[in-house]
Structures are given as C-alpha cells and as structure tokens.
Write a protein that holds these residues in place. Structure first.
Motif, PDB file in Angstrom:
ATOM      1  N   UNK A  71       0.845  -1.188   0.000  1.00 54.61           N
ATOM      2  CA  UNK A  71       0.000   0.000   0.000  1.00 54.61           C
ATOM      3  C   UNK A  71       0.882   1.241   0.000  1.00 54.61           C
ATOM      4  N   UNK A  72       0.492   2.225  -0.785  1.00 48.54           N
ATOM      5  CA  UNK A  72       1.150   3.527  -0.741  1.00 48.54           C
ATOM      6  C   UNK A  72       0.091   4.577  -0.431  1.00 48.54           C
ATOM      7  N   UNK A  73       0.377   5.404   0.539  1.00 49.97           N
ATOM      8  CA  UNK A  73      -0.470   6.572   0.787  1.00 49.97           C
ATOM      9  C   UNK A  73       0.387   7.783   0.440  1.00 49.97           C
ATOM     10  N   UNK A  74       0.065   8.449  -0.673  1.00 48.36           N
ATOM     11  CA  UNK A  74       0.915   9.536  -1.159  1.00 48.36           C
ATOM     12  C   UNK A  74       0.181  10.858  -1.027  1.00 48.36           C
ATOM     13  N   UNK A  75       0.794  11.775  -0.327  1.00 47.89           N
ATOM     14  CA  UNK A  75       0.154  13.057  -0.045  1.00 47.89           C
ATOM     15  C   UNK A  75       0.521  14.140  -1.054  1.00 47.89           C
ATOM     16  N   UNK A  76       1.629  13.949  -1.785  1.00 48.05           N
ATOM     17  CA  UNK A  76       2.050  14.967  -2.757  1.00 48.05           C
ATOM     18  C   UNK A  76       2.594  14.288  -4.010  1.00 48.05           C
ATOM     19  N   UNK A  77       2.698  15.068  -5.076  1.00 44.66           N
ATOM     20  CA  UNK A  77       3.122  14.530  -6.376  1.00 44.66           C
ATOM     21  C   UNK A  77       4.531  13.927  -6.352  1.00 44.66           C
ATOM     22  N   UNK A  78       5.536  14.648  -5.816  1.00 43.68           N
ATOM     23  CA  UNK A  78       6.898  14.088  -5.920  1.00 43.68           C
ATOM     24  C   UNK A  78       7.022  12.737  -5.230  1.00 43.68           C
ATOM     25  N   UNK A  79       6.355  12.577  -4.093  1.00 45.36           N
ATOM     26  CA  UNK A  79       6.467  11.319  -3.358  1.00 45.36           C
ATOM     27  C   UNK A  79       5.655  10.224  -4.029  1.00 45.36           C
ATOM     28  N   UNK A  80       4.533  10.626  -4.654  1.00 48.87           N
ATOM     29  CA  UNK A  80       3.751   9.662  -5.432  1.00 48.87           C
ATOM     30  C   UNK A  80       4.611   9.133  -6.579  1.00 48.87           C
ATOM     31  N   UNK A  81       5.264  10.067  -7.272  1.00 46.15           N
ATOM     32  CA  UNK A  81       6.101   9.678  -8.406  1.00 46.15           C
ATOM     33  C   UNK A  81       7.228   8.755  -7.965  1.00 46.15           C
ATOM     34  N   UNK A  82       7.757   9.022  -6.771  1.00 42.53           N
ATOM     35  CA  UNK A  82       8.889   8.234  -6.276  1.00 42.53           C
ATOM     36  C   UNK A  82       8.454   6.801  -5.937  1.00 42.53           C
ATOM     37  N   UNK A  83       7.318   6.678  -5.276  1.00 45.67           N
ATOM     38  CA  UNK A  83       6.973   5.365  -4.716  1.00 45.67           C
ATOM     39  C   UNK A  83       5.975   4.549  -5.530  1.00 45.67           C
ATOM     40  N   UNK A  84       5.144   5.196  -6.378  1.00 41.63           N
ATOM     41  CA  UNK A  84       4.101   4.446  -7.090  1.00 41.63           C
ATOM     42  C   UNK A  84       4.658   3.241  -7.861  1.00 41.63           C
ATOM     43  N   UNK A  85       5.810   3.401  -8.553  1.00 43.98           N
ATOM     44  CA  UNK A  85       6.317   2.245  -9.311  1.00 43.98           C
ATOM     45  C   UNK A  85       6.775   1.087  -8.430  1.00 43.98           C
ATOM     46  N   UNK A  86       6.927   1.321  -7.124  1.00 42.47           N
ATOM     47  CA  UNK A  86       7.451   0.257  -6.251  1.00 42.47           C
ATOM     48  C   UNK A  86       6.338  -0.611  -5.668  1.00 42.47           C
ATOM     49  N   UNK A  87       5.095  -0.154  -5.797  1.00 36.80           N
ATOM     50  CA  UNK A  87       3.999  -0.895  -5.152  1.00 36.80           C
ATOM     51  C   UNK A  87       3.806  -2.247  -5.841  1.00 36.80           C
ATOM     52  N   UNK A  88       3.599  -3.281  -5.004  1.00 35.19           N
ATOM     53  CA  UNK A  88       3.459  -4.652  -5.521  1.00 35.19           C
ATOM     54  C   UNK A  88       2.281  -4.744  -6.495  1.00 35.19           C
ATOM     55  N   UNK A  89       2.373  -5.565  -7.503  1.00 37.19           N
ATOM     56  CA  UNK A  89       1.210  -5.831  -8.352  1.00 37.19           C
ATOM     57  C   UNK A  89       0.059  -6.311  -7.464  1.00 37.19           C
ATOM     58  N   UNK A  90      -1.103  -5.750  -7.705  1.00 35.07           N
ATOM     59  CA  UNK A  90      -2.239  -6.091  -6.854  1.00 35.07           C
ATOM     60  C   UNK A  90      -2.353  -5.197  -5.645  1.00 35.07           C
ATOM     61  N   UNK A  91      -1.381  -4.288  -5.471  1.00 37.75           N
ATOM     62  CA  UNK A  91      -1.402  -3.368  -4.330  1.00 37.75           C
ATOM     63  C   UNK A  91      -2.330  -2.195  -4.570  1.00 37.75           C
TER      64      UNK A  91
END
Lengths: 181, 359, 244
Positions: A71-91
């Motif tokens: 699970x990723x909870x992203x509050x801003x764009x830069x952090x979303x961009x940083x972590x979104x690709x790391x989330x497990x498939x199905x996450x």
C-alpha cells in the motif's frame, strides 16, 4: 486478520505523515498484531520530505524495510512519483488528488483518489487531510478497526495537539465514508 | 500482553536502563539517538537517578568514568561520530576496570556521514576502539524488545567483568516503533563494589587508576583483563538461529540487516531454497565455535552488513577456510532491502552452492 | 611536651617524587592540612590530573581517582552528582586545565558544579620535559619555543580566573602564590574558603596557585619564587575575582 501488510506513507514535512503512521501502528498493537513503524526524514527539521513505513502482521515481522509495499499513501506529487512504481502488483495506491495526479503507469495496482485537502477544508481544517487519507485506507483495506485508531489518538498525539482529536476523528470517519464504508 | 507498549528502540533502551537500576546517565545530543537523552532527562530524576547533558561526548564519558568510580551504574549513549570522541574515555574505563554501559546507535560514516542507519562501527566497537589491549563486550539487539532486555544484561555483564559493555544498534533499530513488553522481571546480581571510591570512612583508601609505571604491574593488569575476556568467550556467547539446521547457505547478520535476512530466509524457503539465518547477539565475544561447527556441516555463509565488510572478517576467522564466505553490504546509510538481498542470494549464494554440489 | 608540627593525616606515608623546591609539594601539604582541619578526609574523593601531579593518588590518604588529561572536572562532576554528600576536589596543572581541558573546566564552572578545583599554574609542561604551556609568558623560553614564546606565532597566555569570572556559576575564584610567608597564609586561606564553599553546598570554586618549575626554568627554588613575583604576577594579578 491480515497476514502481513506493508504500507509506505509519504508526503511533505508538516503534513502529519509520521503521526498517521504511528496511529496505525498503535491501533495494530491494541488489536494484538505485530507492527513496526520507522521513519525517514529529510535533513530539514521542517518542510522536507517525510516518509514512514508501517508493517502490520499477524506473525513475527522480519524486515522492517520494504522496497515493494502493498500500500502507498501519497500526499504529494513528488512522493507519489517516487513510490508508485514500487507498489506490488495487486497493491493499492491512495492518492491525495488535491495535490497530485493519479498515476497512469501502475496498471496492476488499484488507484484510490481522495481529494483530502479539499475534504479536510470542508470539514473545517485542511491540516486534517492526513486523517482523511488514513480513514480512507483503513475503511477500504481494514488493517485495523477505525475505533482502534480513535482510541489511539490520546496516546499518539502530543498534549498540545489533543484538542484536535474530535476533528481528527471526524476526518477519519469522513475518509472511510468516501470509500463506501 | 497487558504491558505491551509501542515505543522506539531508543526509548526501550531508557526503560531497560531504569529496569537495570541505572544510577546515572551522561550524554550529548546527536541524531539518531536523541530520544535517549530526551527521555532520560525525565526518567532518571523520576527514579532518583542522575541525568546530565554534558558539554561534549568527551566530557560525558569522563562523567561516566567518575560515576562508575563511585561504584554506581552509569551509562552514556551516542551515535558513531560521538562514539569516536568517547574512545579515549572508554580505554581509560577499561584500564581502570570500571563497569559501565555505552549505547551506540550507528549512523552512516565515515566523518560526519549522515543520520541514516549504518554498521560501520563494528571494528571500532568489538576490536577495542581506543588504545591498548582491551575488549568491549558487545550486545546487538534486533528489536525494541531486545533493546529493553539487553540493558539489565549489559549492566550485569559490566559489573561481572568489570569493564565497559556496548549496546551496538543502528538508526533503524533505534528509530523503529515496536511493541515492547515492560515486564521488569530481571535477575538481580551482587552489585557490591569494594574497590569503589566512596570516601574511606575508616578503611584504607581506594584508588581508581589506569597508570602503572612498573611494566610488570602493567602487564599483570593486561593478563587479568585477558583472563576475563577468555571467561567471557567461554560463558557469554549468545546467538540465535533461524532455519539453519538444513541450510545450504547461512546468512550471518545482526541488527537491522538480521531482520531483513529473516524475511530473505522466508522468501528463499518459499522458492525451495535452503537458506538460514545465524544472528550473533554478542558481537564480542563472537559466536566463533558455533559458526565453525556449522561450517563443518558443509553450509556456505554470507555475511550481510550495513558496512563494506567488517563482521564478515570474524565469520571468516570462525570458518577458518572450512567453507566459502560471501558478503553483501550496503553502506553510507543505505539499508539493504529484502528483495535485493534475496536477488543476491539467488545469483551468487544458492546457485554457487548448487554448482558445488554438482561438482 | 606539645607537638607543634606533624605530618597531616590526609597525607599517606609515601614520599613525594617532586623535584627539590617544587611548589606541588607545598600545595599538596597545604590541601592535606585543610582536609585535616575541616575533618573531611574520610568523605573526600580527590581527582588528580595528568602531569607532574599524576601520582597524587599515592600521596593523599583519601579515596582518589586518576583522570584522563584535562578531564578531571568532568570526572569530578560524575562523582559529585552520584555522591552529593561526599567532598570532591580536583587538582590540575596548566596544560591539563588551561589547554586540553578548557571545555571541561569552563562548563563545570558554568554549571556551578559543587566541586573545588586547585589549579597549579607554573607556565610549563613539567612532566613531559618543559614544553610551552597555554600559560607560558610572552618571551619565556620552553623546549618547544627555545627562542621564547613569540605571540605572533603562538598567541598569548590564558588568564583562567578572569575568564571564569565572566560566568555566573562560580562562587569563589582566587589567584594566590605561596612565594612569601604572607602568600602561604593567603594560599591556605583561599583553599580553605574554596573547600568551605563546597561543604556549605554553594557552588563551584577554583583557586589558581602561581607556582614554579625550578628544573625546567633552570633556576634555584629561591630564584624561581623571585621570578614568579617579578614576571608572573604582573601578567597574572593576584586577588579574589569572585566571592559570592
């Protein structure tokens, strides 16, 4: 009870990233789960990046770090961009759409957009945007009970912030409502 | 369960110190261990003990030297650069045969480094650190619970072996929130110290000193210290094993990397790979005999550290050529993730094991 | 017959190892006399320095700690904090206190630590062979400034009492010298006052004693005392700097 869920919460300093992670961790302990929470801060005391990892599990937790969160909870764009690709498939990725565009490059993840700043502003205080996001995550994936989060407020919040507890609880509930709970 | 409380490893250290009957804490701010002096500033006075923020790490360790000379349970905490500053005092404490506890929440280095997690102070901690022939008994917790449990143990070992004992952590173990059960149930050992300076009050004067001009007397002190270290090597070795018995590859790690490796073992076992985890709990004395025994069974080893390879040397000494010893390290504050360690295990560890078996 | 002179009980039977005419011997004895007079020997913990006085633990019959170079005020702080009812003094030379240990002495003073410090200023690193000290006078010769201290290269002497007098922590700061009968009386009086302050629980006290080093100064003891009066006292004026 879920076996193991790895969550990364990320945003800017001042958005209450650490505190919602700690509320989640505290609620999990109350419910008898295993939990670890750990922070990474930027070097700035105020305003830099803030990230924390929370792992909730029904069994002993090995690694406190993860490079592939559920699970990723992203509050801003830069952090979303940083972590979104790391989330497990199905996450699942929870995006604060008040400050970030939902990602288009995560076809195997469920994307949940919450306009958390706008919702919190409507409720009376934009600072509760973090609670709206936490409410949405907990409402949808149920790692802990919403009641356990509320019961953790007193313990987790420093004394000078306890006056916000009623508003925080309302924001948690609102967030849960937005995902259909 | 009733007493399970969510806290950071750093905070658990403080509650452990109270449970140990710590009489005095002397420290100086440095990240990532600031929770320790901050919490101690209220916990110590609340328990009729002394808290003092010193003007430097150097002064803090010398205040520990003074309080320990008086026969009290004294401690300090710091992080890597601060521990470097304390080395003079630690050598004097070892030379004067004083018990004390030193907590190091390691960060990235060398130099000012950064405030993220590191393990590059291994050599400094377990091989001596300061000048002279001495050793520091070293405990490495891997959870907040162990941070709590190891403080009373560290003070007991310090009293028993009359020397400094280190708790070697890293920024993640210190900063990580976990549930800790504060049970307060620790054995009490004899803490009487006839050698302490407390005012003579009728007895002959006691002297706390590390200066021996007569070389033969100085050598005698060293022989006495070494005899204690041999006893510790016999009696105080602690370690934990996870899925080691049938392992083709044994990961060796302490602190945060040991937690990472525990997950790696699970990942590997899911893939049918026989990987286990050996976790030294005492870094000095190092679990040499047990590692040698495992090596005889034909397992390979892989040390995983947040350094460029320090503990791996002790693993190699223990294995003594009987098995291959691989190394995987990240450093400078980078924490290895389970995925990258697993990938390394698959690429270099287990595959080479299998190749050896075919040969 | 009444005994009018005897060895203070605060001294052991050990013979001092100091050079003939060295001020350390006089000041050690004086400290011991004051300890006897205040009847504090059996509750005292003394902290001795690195330097010529390093063996002081052999000479004093109270409990003693040998500290690392310059760290005596920190060590004394550690002891006093855990044993607040004990009497704690530290004894330091100029290299120990005014060079390598400046941080420790300034902060012990700033904290108003309830300890008493005797500071021996003889402008010289005696034990290591007469090197330049932080208190060496301008123009004074030493083994690391054989042509005399050149302020252009090595700066100026430190005036510790004056520096510490800017702080609110100390309750008594005095500079004395035992070069005359009157000076001896004043020196002992200052040590007594410093010790009494601690017994009364007031705060940090320091007595700076201008002393000699006949060996490295290459003088007779009498010449060295004269040298103190003529050369040191103008740079390090005697007196009480703080008394509150």
């Amino acid at each position: 009870m879920l076996k193991r869920q790895e969550v990364i919460i990320a945003g800017m300093g001042g958005q209450g990233i650490m505190v919602i992670g700690q509320l989640l961790a505290h609620a999990a302990v109350m419910e008898g789960s295993s939990v670890v929470w750990f922070p990474t801060y930027g070097p700035e005391t105020r305003g830099g990046f803030a990230e924390c990892t929370v792992i909730v599990a029904s069994e002993e937790i090995g690694s406190p770090v993860t490079s592939t969160p559920d699970v990723l909870i992203a509050m801003t764009q830069p952090l979303l961009d940083k972590f979104a690709p790391t989330v497990k498939p199905g996450g699942t990725i929870f995006v604060n759409t008040s400050l970030a565009e939902p990602p288009t490059n995560c076809p195997n993840c469920k994307i949940v957009g919450i306009a958390a700043n706008d919702v919190a502003t409507e409720l009376g205080n934009v600072k509760a945007a973090n609670m709206v996001m936490l409410g949405a995550y907990v409402g949808m994936l149920k790692p802990v009970k919403l009641e356990s989060l509320k019961a953790s407020m007193e313990e987790v919040l420093p004394e000078h912030n306890r006056r916000f507890i009623p508003a925080n609880n309302a924001a948690l509930e609102k967030g849960a409502t937005l995902v259909g709970v | 369960m009733a007493n399970r409380k969510l806290m950071k490893g750093n905070e658990a250290i403080c509650y452990g110190a109270v449970a140990a009957g710590c009489d005095a804490f002397f420290g100086y701010p440095i990240t990532p261990q600031n929770e320790i002096p901050e919490l101690m500033s209220t916990l110590m006075p609340a328990n009729n003990a002394v808290f003092l923020q010193a003007e430097s790490e150097v002064s803090a360790i010398n205040m520990v030297y003074g309080a320990a000379s008086a026969g009290k349970r004294a401690m300090t905490s710091s992080s890597s650069p601060g521990i470097s500053l304390k080395q003079e005092g630690i050598s004097y404490i070892a030379g004067a045969e004083l018990p004390c506890v030193i907590v190091n929440v390691q960060r990235g280095g060398p130099g000012l480094g950064n405030t993220q997690a590191g393990q590059a102070d291994y050599f400094q901690t377990v091989k001596g650190g300061g000048h002279g022939d001495y050793k520091v008994l070293t405990l490495a917790p891997w959870s907040a619970q162990e941070c709590y449990e190891f403080m009373p143990l560290a003070f007991d070992l310090a009293d028993q072996y009359r020397g400094p004992v280190a708790i070697l952590m890293d920024a993640i173990i210190g900063q990580m929130l976990e549930a800790v059960e504060l049970h307060g149930d620790f054995p009490s050992i004899d803490r009487s110290k006839t050698w302490a300076v407390t005012g003579t009050r009728g007895r002959a004067h006691n002297v706390i000193n590390s200066l021996w001009i007569d070389v033969n007397v100085m050598e005698e002190l060293n022989i006495r210290l070494q005899a204690r270290y041999r006893t510790a090597e016999r009696d105080e070795v602690r370690y934990a094993e996870y899925q080691v018995d049938d392992a083709d590859l044994v990961l060796v790690a302490y602190g945060c990397p040991a937690r990472v490796c525990r997950t790696v073992v699970d990942l590997a076992r899911q893939e049918g790979l026989k990987v286990g985890l050996f976790r030294p709990i005492t870094l000095y004395p190092f679990p040499t005999a047990r590692i040698a025994e495992i090596a005889k069974s034909g397992s390979q080893f892989m040390a995983v550290e947040m350094s460029c390879g320090q503990m791996v040397e002790d693993v190699k000494l223990a294995v003594n050529g009987a098995a291959e010893v691989l190394f995987y390290g990240r450093t400078g504050g980078v924490v290895p993730t389970p995925t990258e360690v697993f990938n390394f295990v698959v690429e270099y560890g287990v595959s080479s094991c299998a190749a050896d078996k075919r040969a | 017959m009444k005994k009018v002179f005897e060895r203070p009980k605060a001294l052991t039977q050990a013979e001092f190892s100091y050079c003939p005419g060295c001020g350390h011997s006089i000041i050690h004895r004086m400290i011991a006399e004051v300890m006897d007079e205040l009847n504090i020997t059996d509750s005292t913990i003394g902290v001795c320095p690195v330097g010529c006085a390093v063996f002081m633990y052999d000479y004093m019959s109270c409990d003693m700690i040998e500290a690392a170079h310059g760290r005596a005020p920190a060590v004394a702080t550690g002891v006093k904090r855990v044993l607040p009812d004990s009497f704690v003094w530290a004894y330091q030379g100029d290299g120990d206190l005014a060079s390598i240990g400046t941080a420790e002495i300034i902060h012990a003073a700033a904290r108003g630590e309830k300890i008493s410090v005797i500071f021996i200023n003889n402008t010289t690193y005696g034990m290591t062979g007469g090197q330049m000290a932080p208190t060496t006078l301008v123009g004074q010769r030493a083994s690391t400034c054989p042509a005399g201290r050149d302020p252009d290269k090595t700066g100026y002497p430190l005036r510790i009492c004056e520096m510490l007098a800017t702080l609110d922590g100390p309750s008594y700061l005095a500079r004395v010298t035992p070069t005359s009968p009157a000076g001896l009386v004043k020196t002992k009086g200052s040590i007594t006052r410093a010790f009494q302050n601690q017994l009364d629980g007031i705060s940090f006290s320091l007595v700076e004693v201008l002393s000699n080093c006949p060996t490295h100064w290459r003088m007779t003891p009498i010449e060295s005392f004269k040298w103190i009066d003529e050369n040191m006292v103008p740079v390090y004026p005697l007196g009480v700097f703080v008394d509150r």
